[in-house]
Design an enzyme around this catalytic site. Structure first.
Site, PDB file in Angstrom:
ATOM      1  N   GLU A 180       0.824  -1.205   0.000  1.00 38.13           N
ATOM      2  CA  GLU A 180       0.000   0.000   0.000  1.00 38.13           C
ATOM      3  C   GLU A 180       0.862   1.261   0.000  1.00 38.13           C
ATOM      4  O   GLU A 180       0.617   2.204  -0.761  1.00 38.13           O
ATOM      5  CB  GLU A 180      -0.924  -0.013   1.225  1.00 38.13           C
ATOM      6  CG  GLU A 180      -1.745   1.254   1.425  1.00 38.13           C
ATOM      7  CD  GLU A 180      -2.832   1.433   0.386  1.00 38.13           C
ATOM      8  OE1 GLU A 180      -3.484   2.483   0.421  1.00 38.13           O
ATOM      9  OE2 GLU A 180      -3.025   0.544  -0.464  1.00 38.13           O
ATOM     10  N   HIS A 202       2.813   1.861  -3.279  1.00 34.59           N
ATOM     11  CA  HIS A 202       1.886   2.425  -4.266  1.00 34.59           C
ATOM     12  C   HIS A 202       1.688   3.919  -4.021  1.00 34.59           C
ATOM     13  O   HIS A 202       1.688   4.728  -4.968  1.00 34.59           O
ATOM     14  CB  HIS A 202       0.555   1.682  -4.188  1.00 34.59           C
ATOM     15  CG  HIS A 202      -0.513   2.241  -5.067  1.00 34.59           C
ATOM     16  ND1 HIS A 202      -0.368   2.406  -6.425  1.00 34.59           N
ATOM     17  CD2 HIS A 202      -1.764   2.701  -4.774  1.00 34.59           C
ATOM     18  CE1 HIS A 202      -1.469   2.923  -6.947  1.00 34.59           C
ATOM     19  NE2 HIS A 202      -2.324   3.125  -5.961  1.00 34.59           N
ATOM     20  N   HIS A 242     -11.555   5.135  -8.918  1.00 34.06           N
ATOM     21  CA  HIS A 242     -10.124   5.357  -8.706  1.00 34.06           C
ATOM     22  C   HIS A 242      -9.310   4.640  -9.790  1.00 34.06           C
ATOM     23  O   HIS A 242      -8.340   5.196 -10.327  1.00 34.06           O
ATOM     24  CB  HIS A 242      -9.726   4.847  -7.318  1.00 34.06           C
ATOM     25  CG  HIS A 242      -8.315   5.173  -6.935  1.00 34.06           C
ATOM     26  ND1 HIS A 242      -7.785   6.437  -7.064  1.00 34.06           N
ATOM     27  CD2 HIS A 242      -7.323   4.402  -6.427  1.00 34.06           C
ATOM     28  CE1 HIS A 242      -6.527   6.432  -6.644  1.00 34.06           C
ATOM     29  NE2 HIS A 242      -6.223   5.206  -6.272  1.00 34.06           N
ATOM     30  N   HIS A 271     -18.257  -9.009 -18.407  1.00 33.53           N
ATOM     31  CA  HIS A 271     -16.896  -8.627 -18.794  1.00 33.53           C
ATOM     32  C   HIS A 271     -16.390  -9.511 -19.941  1.00 33.53           C
ATOM     33  O   HIS A 271     -15.740  -9.022 -20.878  1.00 33.53           O
ATOM     34  CB  HIS A 271     -15.968  -8.752 -17.583  1.00 33.53           C
ATOM     35  CG  HIS A 271     -14.591  -8.219 -17.818  1.00 33.53           C
ATOM     36  ND1 HIS A 271     -14.343  -6.994 -18.374  1.00 33.53           N
ATOM     37  CD2 HIS A 271     -13.372  -8.762 -17.567  1.00 33.53           C
ATOM     38  CE1 HIS A 271     -13.043  -6.783 -18.454  1.00 33.53           C
ATOM     39  NE2 HIS A 271     -12.430  -7.849 -17.993  1.00 33.53           N
ATOM     40  N   HIS A 320      -2.246  -8.382 -16.988  1.00 32.67           N
ATOM     41  CA  HIS A 320      -3.536  -8.142 -17.643  1.00 32.67           C
ATOM     42  C   HIS A 320      -3.996  -6.716 -17.399  1.00 32.67           C
ATOM     43  O   HIS A 320      -4.514  -6.045 -18.302  1.00 32.67           O
ATOM     44  CB  HIS A 320      -4.563  -9.139 -17.095  1.00 32.67           C
ATOM     45  CG  HIS A 320      -5.909  -9.055 -17.755  1.00 32.67           C
ATOM     46  ND1 HIS A 320      -6.093  -9.213 -19.108  1.00 32.67           N
ATOM     47  CD2 HIS A 320      -7.148  -8.829 -17.236  1.00 32.67           C
ATOM     48  CE1 HIS A 320      -7.378  -9.092 -19.405  1.00 32.67           C
ATOM     49  NE2 HIS A 320      -8.035  -8.848 -18.286  1.00 32.67           N
TER      50      HIS A 320
END
Length: 366
Positions: free
Chosen positions: A70, A73, A134, A260, A321
């Protein structure tokens, strides 16, 4: 500025990948506060620091292994923000020379909004609506930075050539007239890619990637019974519970996953036809190269999506991906840009055509 803008694009891709990594290792709430971690600048690791952190947040004890993804990032995102603000300041200072400055200012403002979504992601405990926005904000930031790079390169090339734009356009070769009709279809393809990315963001935010573990069917059925689309795409989920791991029922997650997949098939079919037609009509090597770039990105993204299901979401494949989704988006943006520039570089001179027509009429009359 071009080099710094290019660096910002690369850093934005890294931030997107780090965000995917953080989410996939279930570290989205590795630090329960923002922007620090348990009130510290870094993840607390000493016994004294951990004791203080646990006293501050008794409901979320320190997990160092989840705190670091976290914070890494956040460090990367913070660095990207500083670079963007630097680009905006530089553009404003050089605006008299013709450097585009409105776009850098808009990106800087958008970074502030993206930072707010990053904060709400934590404070609202991974509320799916905020998490999805986000994620989309990250892709939007990357797209805007890419557009900035393209515009800065065009400006630099024009400055280096030192040729007036009107004269430059007059000496460039005219593109094949058959390409003009592709513009709305390219924008349509860009819209489809954005919608598919939005579906991917909603899939990730609701932990629906593992809802179907077989191919080409889902749970042994082509169209699984009991799929709950109303529940799966309910954007009115209330704020409050901890959404780590998701709160939707199985039928809702299956509905998201199947949607999806269907979106991926639509994108694949649409671009297969569009790219083949573009390849046949394009005579410019640059445009053909852009077509090949989109083809490669699309093939890689579809392959990674299939691998995610077949191998049950392995971390490297899942991160790749996510990154290739950004790559596909950028390749489509670049193809659209190349097509637009090709159409703009050598417009047919209407005045010369009119003069030539008048002359011919006079000769025929005489």
């Amino acid at each position: 500025m071009v080099n710094w803008a290019t660096f910002a694009v690369l850093l934005a891709i890294v931030v997107i990948m780090l965000g995917a990594w953080t989410r996939l290792v279930h570290a989205g709430l590795g630090c329960p506060d923002w922007p620090g971690c348990y009130g510290f600048i870094t993840v607390p690791q000493s016994e004294a620091s951990i004791a203080i952190a646990n006293a501050r947040f008794p409901d979320t004890p320190v997990d160092v292994a989840k705190g670091w993804p976290e914070m890494i990032h956040r460090y990367a995102a913070g660095t990207l923000g500083l670079v963007v603000f630097g680009l905006a300041a530089c553009a404003v200072r050089q605006r008299r020379s013709g450097v585009p400055f409105r776009l850098p200012l808009f990106i800087a403002a958008f970074i502030l909004l993206q930072g707010a979504f990053g904060m709400w992601t934590v404070t609202l405990k991974l509320w799916p609506q905020v998490v999805a926005l986000h994620l989309l904000g990250g892709f939007t930031t990357l797209s805007l930075l890419t557009l900035l790079v393209l515009r800065l390169r065009k400006f630099a090339a024009r400055q280096a050539a030192a040729i007036p734009e009107t004269y430059a356009s007059a000496i460039r070769p005219a593109p094949a007239c058959g390409l003009a009709g592709f513009r709305p279809w390219l924008f349509g393809g860009l819209f489809l890619v954005i919608m598919q990315i939005a579906l991917g963001a909603w899939t990730a935010a609701n932990y629906a990637a593992v809802a179907c573990t077989d191919l080409p069917t889902c749970q042994g059925q082509w169209w699984p019974e009991g799929m709950d689309f109303q529940h799966g795409f309910d954007i009115t989920q209330h704020v409050g519970p901890n959404y780590l791991g998701g709160q939707l029922n199985a039928d809702g997650r299956v509905a998201i996953h199947v949607t999806h997949r269907a979106g991926a098939l639509v994108v694949l079919a649409y671009f297969t036809v569009l790219l083949v037609l573009l390849w046949r009509r394009a005579s410019s090597r640059g445009l053909r190269g852009s077509v090949l770039l989109v083809t490669a990105a699309l093939a890689a993204q579809i392959s990674l999506g299939l691998a995610n299901v077949l191998f049950y979401i392995p971390l490297p494949v899942a991160v790749a991906h996510n990154a290739m989704g950004a790559g596909l988006l950028l390749s489509v943006i670049y193809l659209t840009w190349r097509h637009y520039q090709l159409m703009q570089l050598s417009p047919q001179p209407k005045i010369e055509t009119a003069i030539h027509t008048t002359t011919m009429n006079q000769e025929i009359t005489a």
